[in-house]
Design a protein around this motif. Structure first.
Motif, PDB file in Angstrom:
ATOM      1  N   GLY A  12      36.195  45.631  27.867  1.00  0.00           N
ATOM      2  CA  GLY A  12      35.476  46.350  28.929  1.00  0.00           C
ATOM      3  C   GLY A  12      35.118  45.418  30.074  1.00  0.00           C
ATOM      4  O   GLY A  12      35.292  45.759  31.248  1.00  0.00           O
ATOM      5  N   SER A  13      34.628  44.213  29.728  1.00  0.00           N
ATOM      6  CA  SER A  13      34.254  43.256  30.769  1.00  0.00           C
ATOM      7  C   SER A  13      35.476  42.794  31.550  1.00  0.00           C
ATOM      8  O   SER A  13      35.421  42.649  32.773  1.00  0.00           O
ATOM      9  CB  SER A  13      33.568  42.028  30.155  1.00  0.00           C
ATOM     10  OG  SER A  13      32.605  42.432  29.227  1.00  0.00           O
TER      11      SER A  13
ATOM     12  N   LEU B 170      38.128  44.443  32.190  1.00  0.00           N
ATOM     13  CA  LEU B 170      38.523  45.498  33.130  1.00  0.00           C
ATOM     14  C   LEU B 170      37.732  45.374  34.425  1.00  0.00           C
ATOM     15  O   LEU B 170      38.289  45.411  35.527  1.00  0.00           O
ATOM     16  CB  LEU B 170      38.290  46.881  32.490  1.00  0.00           C
ATOM     17  CG  LEU B 170      38.587  48.077  33.367  1.00  0.00           C
ATOM     18  CD1 LEU B 170      40.055  48.143  33.704  1.00  0.00           C
ATOM     19  CD2 LEU B 170      38.149  49.365  32.702  1.00  0.00           C
ATOM     20  N   ILE B 171      36.409  45.209  34.281  1.00  0.00           N
ATOM     21  CA  ILE B 171      35.559  45.128  35.471  1.00  0.00           C
ATOM     22  C   ILE B 171      35.844  43.852  36.254  1.00  0.00           C
ATOM     23  O   ILE B 171      35.997  43.874  37.478  1.00  0.00           O
ATOM     24  CB  ILE B 171      34.077  45.229  35.059  1.00  0.00           C
ATOM     25  CG1 ILE B 171      33.802  46.649  34.563  1.00  0.00           C
ATOM     26  CG2 ILE B 171      33.163  44.872  36.217  1.00  0.00           C
ATOM     27  CD1 ILE B 171      32.451  46.866  33.987  1.00  0.00           C
TER      28      ILE B 171
ATOM     29  N   VAL C  81      38.991  43.890  38.372  1.00  0.00           N
ATOM     30  CA  VAL C  81      38.938  44.582  39.655  1.00  0.00           C
ATOM     31  C   VAL C  81      38.087  43.809  40.650  1.00  0.00           C
ATOM     32  O   VAL C  81      38.393  43.738  41.837  1.00  0.00           O
ATOM     33  CB  VAL C  81      38.379  46.015  39.478  1.00  0.00           C
ATOM     34  CG1 VAL C  81      38.357  46.738  40.803  1.00  0.00           C
ATOM     35  CG2 VAL C  81      39.223  46.780  38.484  1.00  0.00           C
TER      36      VAL C  81
ATOM     37  N   ILE D 228      33.660  48.548  43.114  1.00  0.00           N
ATOM     38  CA  ILE D 228      34.615  48.935  42.076  1.00  0.00           C
ATOM     39  C   ILE D 228      34.566  50.460  41.952  1.00  0.00           C
ATOM     40  O   ILE D 228      33.481  51.029  41.919  1.00  0.00           O
ATOM     41  CB  ILE D 228      34.248  48.296  40.723  1.00  0.00           C
ATOM     42  CG1 ILE D 228      34.105  46.784  40.888  1.00  0.00           C
ATOM     43  CG2 ILE D 228      35.289  48.608  39.671  1.00  0.00           C
ATOM     44  CD1 ILE D 228      33.664  46.090  39.634  1.00  0.00           C
TER      45      ILE D 228
ATOM     46  N   ILE E  48      36.612  53.204  37.079  1.00  0.00           N
ATOM     47  CA  ILE E  48      36.887  51.930  36.408  1.00  0.00           C
ATOM     48  C   ILE E  48      35.598  51.314  35.875  1.00  0.00           C
ATOM     49  O   ILE E  48      35.518  50.869  34.730  1.00  0.00           O
ATOM     50  CB  ILE E  48      37.577  50.966  37.395  1.00  0.00           C
ATOM     51  CG1 ILE E  48      38.973  51.470  37.753  1.00  0.00           C
ATOM     52  CG2 ILE E  48      37.670  49.574  36.820  1.00  0.00           C
ATOM     53  CD1 ILE E  48      39.900  51.572  36.584  1.00  0.00           C
TER      54      ILE E  48
ATOM     55  N   GLY F 159      34.794  50.850  31.858  1.00  0.00           N
ATOM     56  CA  GLY F 159      34.481  49.544  31.292  1.00  0.00           C
ATOM     57  C   GLY F 159      33.128  49.534  30.599  1.00  0.00           C
ATOM     58  O   GLY F 159      33.008  49.117  29.448  1.00  0.00           O
ATOM     59  N   THR F 160      32.088  50.004  31.314  1.00  0.00           N
ATOM     60  CA  THR F 160      30.746  49.947  30.723  1.00  0.00           C
ATOM     61  C   THR F 160      30.623  50.912  29.540  1.00  0.00           C
ATOM     62  O   THR F 160      29.805  50.687  28.659  1.00  0.00           O
ATOM     63  CB  THR F 160      29.658  50.268  31.769  1.00  0.00           C
ATOM     64  OG1 THR F 160      29.953  51.507  32.384  1.00  0.00           O
ATOM     65  CG2 THR F 160      29.549  49.181  32.798  1.00  0.00           C
TER      66      THR F 160
ATOM     67  N   SER G 155      32.652  51.170  27.087  1.00  0.00           N
ATOM     68  CA  SER G 155      32.893  50.415  25.854  1.00  0.00           C
ATOM     69  C   SER G 155      31.940  49.229  25.733  1.00  0.00           C
ATOM     70  O   SER G 155      31.590  48.824  24.632  1.00  0.00           O
ATOM     71  CB  SER G 155      34.346  49.968  25.774  1.00  0.00           C
ATOM     72  OG  SER G 155      34.685  49.236  26.900  1.00  0.00           O
ATOM     73  N   ILE G 156      31.495  48.676  26.871  1.00  0.00           N
ATOM     74  CA  ILE G 156      30.543  47.561  26.785  1.00  0.00           C
ATOM     75  C   ILE G 156      29.220  48.045  26.171  1.00  0.00           C
ATOM     76  O   ILE G 156      28.694  47.448  25.231  1.00  0.00           O
ATOM     77  CB  ILE G 156      30.289  46.950  28.181  1.00  0.00           C
ATOM     78  CG1 ILE G 156      31.580  46.315  28.717  1.00  0.00           C
ATOM     79  CG2 ILE G 156      29.186  45.902  28.119  1.00  0.00           C
ATOM     80  CD1 ILE G 156      31.457  45.767  30.113  1.00  0.00           C
TER      81      ILE G 156
END
Lengths: 346, 333
Positions: free
Chosen positions: A317-318, A320-321, A324, B125, B129, B133-134, B136-137
């Protein structure tokens, strides 16, 4: 006349670029940064675990990520056009369900494969038609079909798990190329990757994708059939979900309705981390290839060091962020630098 | 001509999603009640309403994010994290009053919403997206927080578990909270400056910027609202289901989006209202509860919800395109 002057000025600019500037240009390239990261990951895990740098282990690890890496290929096309598909994990579930019940009904291996590919393509085609037909937002449509496709698998299977498969079905997801230590699935991935490299970078179709991603409107006015291209992209993605479902079902030989949950995130992460711009129009197959290996071996190495799956989800997840965020910051850095060079500061 | 104005009134009312939904709801209820008369019993109605109370709170948060052209896929994970945190606080510190626990839940939710908001508003962002991401975080953080264990009913205090079931004037506290949230945000949407600015940014970001609306601030605010409401929902969830599980509220983002789309909220931003969202939630609740009546197993729930969203989405898009066309024709004269 002023235009000509500017052109000349820019020509001189490139000539006068110092070695340092060229190096900066090279090392702020996304693919180069990724490759560098890849090497760092390898060195790190080799130091941390004696089992990491071993040809057999490294090849064996590809079993875990080949299916997702294969899905990332058509997803490049979708994201390149500024679209998104978050229904891929559900299409896999649907295909796997069809494989599972057909196998229980006694279908042969070729029949299973053809069925999976057909169902996947059909599901992808439905996505494409829905999105382009009424001009509905891709994210909303695929969120709905995500539930529809998964819902069919869940509704039909319930708590049932399909575990009966014809003799030899395990080959696709479990076996090696005869006489070598290279898994069949990985070879299939490499072959498909080369095909995608060719299509994206060497054919008119690939150039059209870049055009659509940069401006769908402009592309339409220059005679590109944007609607058809997008439908093809979605159908292609569905088709590849069919391939991936065969590999996955063959690897685990057990199909439940919750199969492949969470793959949407991982596949999109691979593509975006590979440098494909989420707003479309930018990216390479090579970048996604590197990011697939990077994430695959990162997870393998973390597994060796006994990190839990939870930590890996957080890392993905991190990533991915960060994937970008970082190019945005790089762009700003490059633009500032260019400005300085033009002003004669460097 | 009174006749004409009446037909105009009817047409104008039915052009509104709220009215259409009401009619659809009644149309849906008739065959269900014929088939199973106890569906409309006070007990079943209160079950449906209580089931939907948490969803409507989350859907209102989702509404503001969609209104501003975004989407929040992390709602389920925010609920899970705050729900788990509240359950664990309740287990370790039983002396903490329940009211404070809800506030703590909202605080944690606001913090997580802030993370989303900062990444979207200042990291630029795209919301899809960021929240993918968050999602799953935050879910991973829930596992880390609980170390994979559950908080069960007998580890929690009686007053916390009793909260959603306690009634006041015949209505459960859970429903009172949901009603309060609906009224509060109805007011916020219609009568406050920030509420109107969210509509403006969603409708036309460029125009909104020209009249001085700060886009970054609005994007931050919508995720803050969504996070806070999810935090509240999380703390209520743990109490209502009397357990905190790591997998709780998985896929809840779909239901929240479904309620919004059903309520006429448009994905191109700038359109929709709180009452529509509330009715959309109710509609979803009736359909979900009616599944056993038409002998469909609960396994088909996901499918039916997906189908409903798709149909509502198509309906929204078609009516929107018709509106645009009419507007163009009017302008041509």
């Amino acid at each position: 006349m002023s235009e000509k002057k500017q052109f000349v000025a820019q020509g001189r600019l490139i000539d006068e670029m110092s070695l340092k500037n060229r190096l900066v240009e090279l090392f702020t390239k996304w693919e180069v940064i990724l490759s560098f990261l890849f090497v760092v990951v390898f060195i790190f895990f080799t130091n941390m675990s004696p089992y990491f740098l071993d040809w057999f282990n490294l090849m064996n690890a590809t079993f875990q990520f080949s299916e997702k890496a294969i899905l990332a290929l058509p997803m490049i096309f979708i994201i390149m056009c500024g679209d998104i598909d978050i229904s891929i994990a559900s299409i896999i579930a649907l295909c796997a369900y069809v494989i599972g019940i057909s196998a229980e009904a006694g279908a042969s291996i070729p029949t299973l494969i053809v069925l999976s590919l057909l169902v996947g393509s059909a599901a992808g085609l439905v996505n494409g038609l829905l999105i382009t037909g009424l001009n509905m937002p891709a994210i909303a449509v695929t969120l709905a079909t995500q539930n529809i496709y998964r819902g069919i698998a869940t509704g039909m299977l319930g708590e049932h798990a399909c575990t009966k498969y014809p003799q030899g079905f395990g080959f696709f997801g479990q076996e090696f190329i005869p006489g070598t230590i290279i898994p069949f699935a990985f070879v299939l991935y490499l072959a498909l990757m080369l095909v995608f490299f060719f299509v994206l970078h060497k054919t008119a179709y690939g150039r059209r994708l870049y055009a659509i991603g940069n401006s769908a409107e402009t592309a339409r006015f220059s005679g590109i059939n944007v609607r058809r291209t997008r439908i093809i992209n979605y159908t292609l993605t569905g088709f590849f979900c069919g391939i991936s479902a065969v590999l996955l079902a063959s690897r685990i030989l057990s199909v439940r309705s919750n199969i492949a949950t969470g793959w949407d995130l991982e596949v999109i992460t691979l593509v975006v981390l590979g440098g494909v711009s989420i707003s479309g129009g930018r990216g390479t197959v090579f970048g996604v290839f590197i990011s697939s290996l990077l994430v695959g071996y990162l997870k393998f190495g973390m597994g060796l060091l006994k990190f839990s799956g939870t930590v890996m989800t957080i890392v993905i997840g991190s990533l991915l962020i960060i994937a970008v965020l970082l190019p945005r910051l790089l762009d700003i850095y490059k633009a500032n630098r260019k400005l300085k060079i033009q002003q004669g500061g460097l | 001509m009174p006749d004409n104005s009446f037909s105009q009134f009817v047409r104008r009312t039915f052009a509104r999603r709220e009215a259409t939904l009401m009619v659809l709801l009644v149309v849906l209820l008739v065959p269900i009640t014929v088939r199973s008369p106890q569906f409309l019993s006070p007990k079943n109605i209160s079950t449906i309403l209580n089931d939907m109370a948490i969803l409507v709170i989350v859907a209102i948060g989702q509404f503001y994010v969609i209104l501003s052209n975004g989407i929040d896929l992390s709602v389920g994970s925010v609920i899970a994290f705050t729900g788990m945190a509240c359950g664990m606080i309740n287990e370790s510190f039983p002396q903490v009053p329940v009211g404070l626990l809800l506030l703590v839940g909202m605080g944690i939710g606001a913090g997580l919403g802030l993370v989303n908001g900062v990444l979207v508003a200042y990291g630029k962002i795209p919301p899809i997206i960021t929240t993918l991401g968050t999602m799953s975080i935050f879910r991973g953080m829930t596992f880390l927080l609980s170390k994979g264990t559950w908080v069960t009913a007998h580890e929690m205090t009686d007053s916390y578990i009793a909260l959603p079931r306690t009634t006041f004037l015949g209505i459960s506290y859970l429903l009172w909270i949901a009603l309060f949230v609906i009224v509060l945000f109805y007011y916020f949407s219609r009568n406050t400056r920030t509420g109107r600015e969210i509509y403006a940014i969603g409708g036309n970001p460029t125009a909104a910027k020209f009249v001085g609306v700060s886009e970054s601030r609005i994007r931050l605010v919508v995720f803050l609202i969504s996070g806070t409401l999810c935090g509240l929902a999380g703390s209520l969830w743990t109490a209502r289901y009397a357990s905190a599980v790591n997998e709780m509220a998985t896929g809840f983002e779909m239901q929240a989006v479904a309620a919004c789309v059903l309520g006429g909220v448009n994905f191109s931003g700038g359109a929709g209202g709180i009452i529509g969202v509330a009715l959309g939630t109710l509609f979803l609740g009736v359909v979900t509860n009616a599944l056993p009546v038409i002998y469909l197993s609960v396994f088909w729930q996901t499918f039916v919800q997906g189908l409903i969203v798709l149909m509502a989405l198509a309906l929204n898009t078609i009516s929107d395109q018709r509106k645009t066309r009419k507007l163009l024709e009017q302008r041509r004269g």
